[in-house]
Design an enzyme around this catalytic site. Structure first.
Site, PDB file in Angstrom:
ATOM      1  N   HIS A 236      34.534  40.802  46.056  1.00 43.42           N
ATOM      2  CA  HIS A 236      35.408  40.689  44.885  1.00 43.42           C
ATOM      3  C   HIS A 236      36.648  39.855  45.210  1.00 43.42           C
ATOM      4  O   HIS A 236      37.293  39.331  44.301  1.00 43.42           O
ATOM      5  CB  HIS A 236      35.830  42.085  44.407  1.00 43.42           C
TER       6      HIS A 236
ATOM      7  N   HIS B 134      42.103  35.616  38.599  1.00 45.95           N
ATOM      8  CA  HIS B 134      41.124  36.406  39.336  1.00 45.95           C
ATOM      9  C   HIS B 134      41.307  37.883  39.002  1.00 45.95           C
ATOM     10  O   HIS B 134      42.431  38.364  38.851  1.00 45.95           O
ATOM     11  CB  HIS B 134      41.304  36.183  40.847  1.00 45.95           C
ATOM     12  N   SER B 135      40.203  38.606  38.860  1.00 48.24           N
ATOM     13  CA  SER B 135      40.224  40.050  38.654  1.00 48.24           C
ATOM     14  C   SER B 135      40.973  40.406  37.363  1.00 48.24           C
ATOM     15  O   SER B 135      40.611  39.940  36.287  1.00 48.24           O
ATOM     16  CB  SER B 135      40.828  40.740  39.883  1.00 48.24           C
ATOM     17  N   LEU B 136      42.018  41.222  37.439  1.00 45.47           N
ATOM     18  CA  LEU B 136      42.800  41.573  36.255  1.00 45.47           C
ATOM     19  C   LEU B 136      43.257  40.325  35.505  1.00 45.47           C
ATOM     20  O   LEU B 136      43.178  40.251  34.268  1.00 45.47           O
ATOM     21  CB  LEU B 136      44.014  42.412  36.675  1.00 45.47           C
TER      22      LEU B 136
END
Length: 410
Positions: free
Chosen positions: A377, A274-276
Protein backbone atom coordinates in the site's frame (compact mmCIF):
# COMPACT_ATOMS: atom_id res chain seq x y z
CA UNK A 1 -47.41 46.51 -12.62
CA UNK A 2 -45.21 45.17 -9.82
CA UNK A 3 -43.88 42.42 -12.09
CA UNK A 4 -42.99 44.98 -14.77
CA UNK A 5 -41.18 47.13 -12.20
CA UNK A 6 -39.20 44.16 -10.86
CA UNK A 7 -38.26 43.07 -14.37
CA UNK A 8 -37.06 46.58 -15.22
CA UNK A 9 -35.06 46.79 -11.97
CA UNK A 10 -33.41 43.44 -12.61
CA UNK A 11 -32.54 44.56 -16.15
CA UNK A 12 -30.81 47.66 -14.77
CA UNK A 13 -28.90 45.58 -12.25
CA UNK A 14 -27.74 43.16 -14.94
CA UNK A 15 -26.64 46.02 -17.21
CA UNK A 16 -24.77 47.53 -14.28
CA UNK A 17 -23.00 44.22 -13.72
CA UNK A 18 -21.96 44.00 -17.36
CA UNK A 19 -20.70 47.58 -17.51
CA UNK A 20 -18.81 47.49 -14.23
CA UNK A 21 -17.77 43.81 -14.41
CA UNK A 22 -18.83 43.36 -10.83
CA UNK A 23 -18.61 40.02 -9.13
CA UNK A 24 -22.06 38.35 -9.09
CA UNK A 25 -21.37 37.67 -5.41
CA UNK A 26 -21.91 41.37 -4.73
CA UNK A 27 -25.45 41.07 -5.99
CA UNK A 28 -26.06 37.96 -3.92
CA UNK A 29 -24.89 39.80 -0.81
CA UNK A 30 -27.26 42.64 -1.63
CA UNK A 31 -30.20 40.32 -1.43
CA UNK A 32 -28.98 38.01 1.31
CA UNK A 33 -31.34 39.52 3.87
CA UNK A 34 -34.33 38.83 1.62
CA UNK A 35 -36.40 35.70 1.82
CA UNK A 36 -36.33 35.31 -1.97
CA UNK A 37 -33.93 36.51 -4.64
CA UNK A 38 -35.82 37.65 -7.78
CA UNK A 39 -35.93 34.77 -10.24
CA UNK A 40 -34.56 36.79 -13.16
CA UNK A 41 -31.64 37.98 -11.07
CA UNK A 42 -30.94 34.47 -9.80
CA UNK A 43 -30.95 33.19 -13.38
CA UNK A 44 -28.51 35.90 -14.47
CA UNK A 45 -26.20 35.30 -11.51
CA UNK A 46 -26.02 31.59 -12.21
CA UNK A 47 -25.47 32.07 -15.95
CA UNK A 48 -22.85 34.77 -15.47
CA UNK A 49 -20.95 32.81 -12.84
CA UNK A 50 -19.59 30.26 -15.29
CA UNK A 51 -16.10 30.93 -16.59
CA UNK A 52 -14.54 29.30 -19.64
CA UNK A 53 -13.10 26.54 -17.46
CA UNK A 54 -16.59 25.57 -16.37
CA UNK A 55 -16.09 26.94 -12.86
CA UNK A 56 -19.15 28.11 -10.97
CA UNK A 57 -18.12 30.62 -8.33
CA UNK A 58 -20.69 32.07 -5.97
CA UNK A 59 -18.71 31.89 -2.73
CA UNK A 60 -15.40 33.74 -2.42
CA UNK A 61 -12.11 32.73 -0.86
CA UNK A 62 -9.45 34.62 1.04
CA UNK A 63 -5.72 34.50 0.29
CA UNK A 64 -5.42 31.11 2.01
CA UNK A 65 -8.21 29.56 -0.02
CA UNK A 66 -10.67 29.55 2.89
CA UNK A 67 -14.37 29.90 2.21
CA UNK A 68 -16.24 33.15 2.78
CA UNK A 69 -19.79 32.03 3.49
CA UNK A 70 -22.74 33.72 1.83
CA UNK A 71 -26.38 33.40 2.86
CA UNK A 72 -28.35 32.71 -0.29
CA UNK A 73 -31.80 32.30 1.22
CA UNK A 74 -33.05 32.60 4.77
CA UNK A 75 -33.37 28.83 4.95
CA UNK A 76 -30.26 27.82 3.03
CA UNK A 77 -26.59 28.64 3.36
CA UNK A 78 -24.01 27.98 0.68
CA UNK A 79 -20.83 26.63 2.23
CA UNK A 80 -19.01 25.50 -0.90
CA UNK A 81 -19.24 26.28 -4.57
CA UNK A 82 -17.84 23.91 -7.17
CA UNK A 83 -17.97 23.47 -10.93
CA UNK A 84 -21.57 22.90 -11.87
CA UNK A 85 -23.03 22.38 -8.40
CA UNK A 86 -23.44 24.01 -5.04
CA UNK A 87 -23.56 22.14 -1.76
CA UNK A 88 -25.78 23.67 0.89
CA UNK A 89 -26.00 23.29 4.64
CA UNK A 90 -29.54 22.16 5.52
CA UNK A 91 -31.36 24.61 7.78
CA UNK A 92 -34.93 24.07 8.98
CA UNK A 93 -35.02 20.67 7.29
CA UNK A 94 -34.29 22.07 3.84
CA UNK A 95 -33.50 19.45 1.20
CA UNK A 96 -29.70 19.02 1.02
CA UNK A 97 -29.53 19.13 -2.78
CA UNK A 98 -32.15 21.84 -3.37
CA UNK A 99 -29.74 24.41 -4.80
CA UNK A 100 -28.28 21.94 -7.28
CA UNK A 101 -31.79 21.10 -8.50
CA UNK A 102 -32.46 24.80 -8.91
CA UNK A 103 -29.33 25.23 -11.02
CA UNK A 104 -30.32 22.36 -13.29
CA UNK A 105 -33.67 24.05 -13.76
CA UNK A 106 -32.24 27.40 -14.83
CA UNK A 107 -28.85 26.69 -16.40
CA UNK A 108 -28.14 24.92 -19.66
CA UNK A 109 -24.78 23.20 -19.19
CA UNK A 110 -24.09 23.26 -22.92
CA UNK A 111 -23.64 27.03 -22.64
CA UNK A 112 -20.53 26.74 -20.45
CA UNK A 113 -18.19 25.85 -23.35
CA UNK A 114 -16.37 23.53 -20.96
CA UNK A 115 -13.76 21.27 -22.57
CA UNK A 116 -12.06 18.80 -20.23
CA UNK A 117 -8.37 18.16 -20.84
CA UNK A 118 -7.05 14.92 -19.39
CA UNK A 119 -3.60 13.39 -18.88
CA UNK A 120 -2.44 10.46 -20.97
CA UNK A 121 -3.17 7.62 -18.54
CA UNK A 122 -1.89 5.01 -20.98
CA UNK A 123 1.61 6.48 -20.86
CA UNK A 124 3.95 4.96 -18.26
CA UNK A 125 6.05 8.11 -17.89
CA UNK A 126 2.95 10.17 -17.18
CA UNK A 127 1.70 7.77 -14.50
CA UNK A 128 5.13 7.67 -12.87
CA UNK A 129 5.20 11.47 -12.75
CA UNK A 130 1.84 11.54 -10.99
CA UNK A 131 2.92 8.79 -8.58
CA UNK A 132 6.09 10.71 -7.70
CA UNK A 133 4.04 13.84 -7.05
CA UNK A 134 1.80 11.81 -4.74
CA UNK A 135 4.89 10.54 -2.91
CA UNK A 136 6.44 14.00 -2.61
CA UNK A 137 3.19 15.32 -1.13
CA UNK A 138 4.25 13.65 2.13
CA UNK A 139 7.48 15.67 2.29
CA UNK A 140 7.52 19.18 3.72
CA UNK A 141 10.85 20.34 2.30
CA UNK A 142 11.61 19.87 -1.43
CA UNK A 143 15.33 19.83 -0.58
CA UNK A 144 14.97 16.89 1.82
CA UNK A 145 16.57 13.56 0.99
CA UNK A 146 13.24 11.75 0.80
CA UNK A 147 11.85 14.18 -1.78
CA UNK A 148 11.34 12.27 -5.02
CA UNK A 149 12.34 13.95 -8.26
CA UNK A 150 9.26 14.25 -10.43
CA UNK A 151 11.08 14.23 -13.75
CA UNK A 152 9.75 15.67 -16.98
CA UNK A 153 8.85 19.35 -17.16
CA UNK A 154 7.01 19.64 -13.86
CA UNK A 155 8.06 22.33 -11.39
CA UNK A 156 6.92 22.63 -7.81
CA UNK A 157 5.02 25.89 -7.46
CA UNK A 158 4.31 26.04 -3.72
CA UNK A 159 3.36 24.02 -0.67
CA UNK A 160 -0.14 23.78 0.79
CA UNK A 161 -1.11 23.61 4.46
CA UNK A 162 2.26 22.84 6.02
CA UNK A 163 1.69 25.30 8.85
CA UNK A 164 -1.53 23.61 9.96
CA UNK A 165 -2.48 20.19 11.35
CA UNK A 166 -4.79 19.30 8.47
CA UNK A 167 -4.69 18.65 4.77
CA UNK A 168 -1.28 19.25 3.12
CA UNK A 169 0.54 18.87 -0.15
CA UNK A 170 2.18 20.69 -3.03
CA UNK A 171 1.25 22.30 -6.34
CA UNK A 172 3.16 21.27 -9.46
CA UNK A 173 3.00 23.33 -12.62
CA UNK A 174 4.03 22.76 -16.22
CA UNK A 175 6.48 25.49 -17.41
CA UNK A 176 3.98 27.05 -19.82
CA UNK A 177 1.30 26.94 -17.10
CA UNK A 178 -0.93 24.90 -19.35
CA UNK A 179 -1.49 22.39 -16.54
CA UNK A 180 -1.28 22.44 -12.76
CA UNK A 181 -1.44 19.39 -10.49
CA UNK A 182 -2.68 19.46 -6.90
CA UNK A 183 -0.81 16.70 -5.03
CA UNK A 184 -2.30 16.04 -1.58
CA UNK A 185 -0.76 14.13 1.32
CA UNK A 186 -2.42 10.92 2.44
CA UNK A 187 -2.73 9.47 5.93
CA UNK A 188 0.17 10.03 8.28
CA UNK A 189 0.47 7.52 11.13
CA UNK A 190 2.37 7.98 14.36
CA UNK A 191 5.28 5.91 13.06
CA UNK A 192 5.26 6.70 9.34
CA UNK A 193 6.67 10.23 9.37
CA UNK A 194 8.43 12.83 11.46
CA UNK A 195 5.55 15.17 10.58
CA UNK A 196 2.93 13.18 12.52
CA UNK A 197 0.98 16.18 13.79
CA UNK A 198 -1.84 15.48 11.31
CA UNK A 199 -2.26 11.94 12.61
CA UNK A 200 -5.47 12.46 14.61
CA UNK A 201 -7.31 14.49 11.98
CA UNK A 202 -6.19 12.06 9.27
CA UNK A 203 -7.57 9.14 11.29
CA UNK A 204 -10.89 10.89 11.92
CA UNK A 205 -11.35 11.59 8.23
CA UNK A 206 -10.35 8.03 7.30
CA UNK A 207 -12.92 6.58 9.68
CA UNK A 208 -15.61 8.96 8.49
CA UNK A 209 -14.97 8.46 4.76
CA UNK A 210 -14.37 4.71 4.64
CA UNK A 211 -16.53 3.19 7.37
CA UNK A 212 -20.16 2.19 7.25
CA UNK A 213 -21.16 4.37 10.21
CA UNK A 214 -18.66 6.69 11.91
CA UNK A 215 -16.05 4.00 12.49
CA UNK A 216 -18.33 2.51 15.13
CA UNK A 217 -17.36 -1.08 14.31
CA UNK A 218 -13.87 -0.51 15.75
CA UNK A 219 -14.15 -0.87 19.53
CA UNK A 220 -10.54 0.26 19.98
CA UNK A 221 -11.48 3.87 19.10
CA UNK A 222 -14.38 6.18 19.86
CA UNK A 223 -16.79 6.79 16.94
CA UNK A 224 -15.91 9.88 14.92
CA UNK A 225 -19.55 11.04 14.69
CA UNK A 226 -22.91 10.42 16.38
CA UNK A 227 -24.93 9.11 13.45
CA UNK A 228 -25.56 5.61 14.80
CA UNK A 229 -29.24 4.94 15.56
CA UNK A 230 -29.58 1.23 16.27
CA UNK A 231 -28.15 -2.13 15.19
CA UNK A 232 -27.07 -1.78 11.55
CA UNK A 233 -29.00 1.47 11.24
CA UNK A 234 -27.32 4.84 10.66
CA UNK A 235 -28.64 8.34 9.92
CA UNK A 236 -27.99 9.26 6.29
CA UNK A 237 -28.53 13.00 6.79
CA UNK A 238 -26.18 12.97 9.77
CA UNK A 239 -23.43 11.30 7.72
CA UNK A 240 -23.93 13.80 4.89
CA UNK A 241 -23.62 16.74 7.24
CA UNK A 242 -20.54 15.29 8.96
CA UNK A 243 -18.69 14.69 5.68
CA UNK A 244 -19.45 18.21 4.48
CA UNK A 245 -18.76 19.98 7.77
CA UNK A 246 -16.22 22.77 8.04
CA UNK A 247 -13.62 20.82 9.98
CA UNK A 248 -13.48 17.81 7.62
CA UNK A 249 -11.07 17.34 4.73
CA UNK A 250 -13.55 17.30 1.84
CA UNK A 251 -14.40 20.94 2.31
CA UNK A 252 -10.74 21.86 2.81
CA UNK A 253 -9.84 20.02 -0.39
CA UNK A 254 -12.43 22.02 -2.33
CA UNK A 255 -11.02 25.25 -0.89
CA UNK A 256 -7.56 24.23 -2.08
CA UNK A 257 -8.92 23.53 -5.55
CA UNK A 258 -10.48 26.98 -5.78
CA UNK A 259 -7.29 28.56 -4.47
CA UNK A 260 -5.26 26.84 -7.20
CA UNK A 261 -7.88 27.83 -9.76
CA UNK A 262 -7.41 31.46 -8.73
CA UNK A 263 -3.63 31.10 -9.17
CA UNK A 264 -3.82 29.38 -12.56
CA UNK A 265 -7.19 30.27 -14.10
CA UNK A 266 -6.14 29.29 -17.62
CA UNK A 267 -4.53 25.96 -16.70
CA UNK A 268 -5.97 22.47 -16.83
CA UNK A 269 -6.09 21.57 -13.15
CA UNK A 270 -5.59 17.92 -12.23
CA UNK A 271 -5.49 16.18 -8.87
CA UNK A 272 -3.39 13.34 -7.50
CA UNK A 273 -2.69 11.72 -4.18
CA UNK A 274 -2.10 8.48 -2.35
CA UNK A 275 -4.38 6.58 0.05
CA UNK A 276 -6.66 9.06 1.88
CA UNK A 277 -5.54 11.81 -0.51
CA UNK A 278 -6.36 9.58 -3.48
CA UNK A 279 -9.97 9.40 -2.36
CA UNK A 280 -10.07 13.13 -1.66
CA UNK A 281 -8.72 13.72 -5.16
CA UNK A 282 -11.56 11.66 -6.58
CA UNK A 283 -14.12 13.67 -4.58
CA UNK A 284 -12.64 16.93 -5.87
CA UNK A 285 -12.82 15.56 -9.41
CA UNK A 286 -16.44 14.51 -9.03
CA UNK A 287 -17.28 17.96 -7.67
CA UNK A 288 -15.49 19.91 -10.40
CA UNK A 289 -15.15 17.67 -13.44
CA UNK A 290 -11.34 17.96 -13.35
CA UNK A 291 -9.19 14.90 -13.96
CA UNK A 292 -7.84 12.84 -11.05
CA UNK A 293 -5.07 10.23 -11.25
CA UNK A 294 -4.82 8.52 -7.87
CA UNK A 295 -2.92 5.72 -6.16
CA UNK A 296 -3.93 3.04 -3.65
CA UNK A 297 -7.25 4.72 -2.83
CA UNK A 298 -9.59 3.18 -0.27
CA UNK A 299 -13.08 2.78 -1.67
CA UNK A 300 -14.58 6.28 -1.84
CA UNK A 301 -17.75 5.66 -3.83
CA UNK A 302 -19.93 5.43 -0.70
CA UNK A 303 -18.58 8.76 0.59
CA UNK A 304 -19.22 10.30 -2.83
CA UNK A 305 -22.85 9.21 -2.73
CA UNK A 306 -23.22 10.75 0.73
CA UNK A 307 -21.95 14.02 -0.74
CA UNK A 308 -24.38 13.72 -3.67
CA UNK A 309 -21.54 13.22 -6.11
CA UNK A 310 -20.72 13.08 -8.92
CA UNK A 311 -22.07 16.50 -9.81
CA UNK A 312 -25.03 16.51 -12.16
CA UNK A 313 -22.86 18.53 -14.52
CA UNK A 314 -20.12 15.88 -14.58
CA UNK A 315 -22.00 12.60 -14.11
CA UNK A 316 -19.67 10.19 -15.93
CA UNK A 317 -16.77 9.86 -13.49
CA UNK A 318 -15.27 7.12 -15.65
CA UNK A 319 -14.30 9.84 -18.11
CA UNK A 320 -11.98 11.69 -15.74
CA UNK A 321 -11.02 9.57 -12.69
CA UNK A 322 -8.42 6.78 -12.70
CA UNK A 323 -7.61 4.81 -9.53
CA UNK A 324 -4.31 2.91 -9.81
CA UNK A 325 -3.72 0.06 -7.39
CA UNK A 326 -2.54 -3.53 -7.07
CA UNK A 327 -4.08 -6.78 -5.89
CA UNK A 328 -1.62 -7.20 -2.99
CA UNK A 329 -2.80 -3.96 -1.34
CA UNK A 330 -5.47 -4.79 1.28
CA UNK A 331 -6.65 -1.18 1.60
CA UNK A 332 -7.14 -0.67 -2.13
CA UNK A 333 -8.82 -4.08 -2.42
CA UNK A 334 -11.06 -3.39 0.59
CA UNK A 335 -9.95 -6.33 2.73
CA UNK A 336 -8.17 -4.51 5.58
CA UNK A 337 -11.04 -4.85 8.05
CA UNK A 338 -12.20 -7.12 10.82
CA UNK A 339 -10.83 -7.46 14.38
CA UNK A 340 -7.64 -9.23 13.31
CA UNK A 341 -6.68 -6.88 10.48
CA UNK A 342 -3.76 -4.46 10.92
CA UNK A 343 -6.04 -1.53 10.03
CA UNK A 344 -8.47 -2.41 12.80
CA UNK A 345 -5.69 -2.90 15.35
CA UNK A 346 -4.27 0.52 14.44
CA UNK A 347 -7.65 2.19 15.02
CA UNK A 348 -8.95 2.45 11.45
CA UNK A 349 -12.32 1.26 10.13
CA UNK A 350 -11.58 0.64 6.45
CA UNK A 351 -14.85 -1.03 5.45
CA UNK A 352 -15.32 0.11 1.85
CA UNK A 353 -13.96 -1.26 -1.41
CA UNK A 354 -15.95 0.39 -4.24
CA UNK A 355 -14.31 3.10 -6.35
CA UNK A 356 -15.80 5.79 -8.55
CA UNK A 357 -14.40 6.27 -12.04
CA UNK A 358 -12.09 3.58 -13.39
CA UNK A 359 -9.83 1.10 -11.60
CA UNK A 360 -6.41 0.41 -13.11
CA UNK A 361 -5.18 -2.68 -11.28
CA UNK A 362 -1.78 -4.37 -11.46
CA UNK A 363 -2.35 -8.05 -10.64
CA UNK A 364 0.76 -8.45 -8.53
CA UNK A 365 -0.62 -11.48 -6.66
CA UNK A 366 -0.87 -13.46 -9.90
CA UNK A 367 1.97 -11.89 -11.90
CA UNK A 368 4.57 -11.42 -9.15
CA UNK A 369 3.41 -13.98 -6.57
CA UNK A 370 3.00 -11.24 -3.94
CA UNK A 371 1.13 -11.96 -0.73
CA UNK A 372 -1.32 -9.34 0.47
CA UNK A 373 0.45 -6.89 2.77
CA UNK A 374 0.32 -3.23 3.80
CA UNK A 375 3.84 -2.97 2.38
CA UNK A 376 2.24 -2.86 -1.07
CA UNK A 377 0.00 0.00 0.00
CA UNK A 378 3.00 2.28 0.45
CA UNK A 379 3.46 4.76 -2.37
CA UNK A 380 7.19 3.98 -2.69
CA UNK A 381 6.38 0.29 -3.18
CA UNK A 382 3.74 1.14 -5.72
CA UNK A 383 6.15 3.27 -7.72
CA UNK A 384 8.43 0.22 -7.88
CA UNK A 385 5.47 -1.84 -9.14
CA UNK A 386 4.74 0.64 -11.93
CA UNK A 387 8.39 0.57 -12.98
CA UNK A 388 8.51 -3.24 -12.98
CA UNK A 389 5.69 -3.57 -15.51
CA UNK A 390 6.33 -2.88 -19.18
CA UNK A 391 3.02 -1.13 -19.67
CA UNK A 392 0.39 0.68 -17.66
CA UNK A 393 -2.37 -1.39 -16.13
CA UNK A 394 -5.62 -1.39 -18.14
CA UNK A 395 -8.48 0.62 -16.65
CA UNK A 396 -12.08 -0.50 -16.23
CA UNK A 397 -15.14 0.79 -14.43
CA UNK A 398 -16.11 -1.48 -11.55
CA UNK A 399 -19.55 -3.06 -11.73
CA UNK A 400 -21.77 -4.83 -9.21
CA UNK A 401 -19.85 -3.39 -6.28
CA UNK A 402 -21.79 -2.66 -3.10
CA UNK A 403 -20.48 -1.37 0.22
CA UNK A 404 -22.06 -1.79 3.66
CA UNK A 405 -24.97 -3.85 2.33
CA UNK A 406 -25.93 -4.98 5.86
CA UNK A 407 -26.67 -1.42 6.93
CA UNK A 408 -29.85 0.63 6.61
CA UNK A 409 -29.51 4.39 6.16
CA UNK A 410 -32.50 6.50 7.14
Amino acid sequence: MLTTWLSFKCLLICLNLLLQRRDPLTLVQRYKSSSVIPVYLLYFILRSSFDLNGALAISTFNDWGEFQQVKFFQTQEIYASVDGSLLVKPMDDVEFHAISDLIVKFVNVSDTNYVRKIPDVADKTTILSFARMAASAYVRDPTAENWIDIGGNWNRSKGIGWDSDGIRGHIFVEPMRAAAVIALKGTTTLISSEDSDTYERDRINDNLLFSCCCGRSNVLQDPVCDCYESTYTCSQSCLENELASEDKYYRSALAIYHYVLSLYPEASIWVTGHSLAASLGSLIAQSTGRAAVTFCAPGEKLAASRLHLPSKFHPNSGDYIWHFGNTADPIFMGTCNGPLSPCYLAGYSMETQCHSGRECIYDTVHDKDYSMSLIYHQIESFIDIIEEYDSVAPCFESVNCLDCYLWDYE
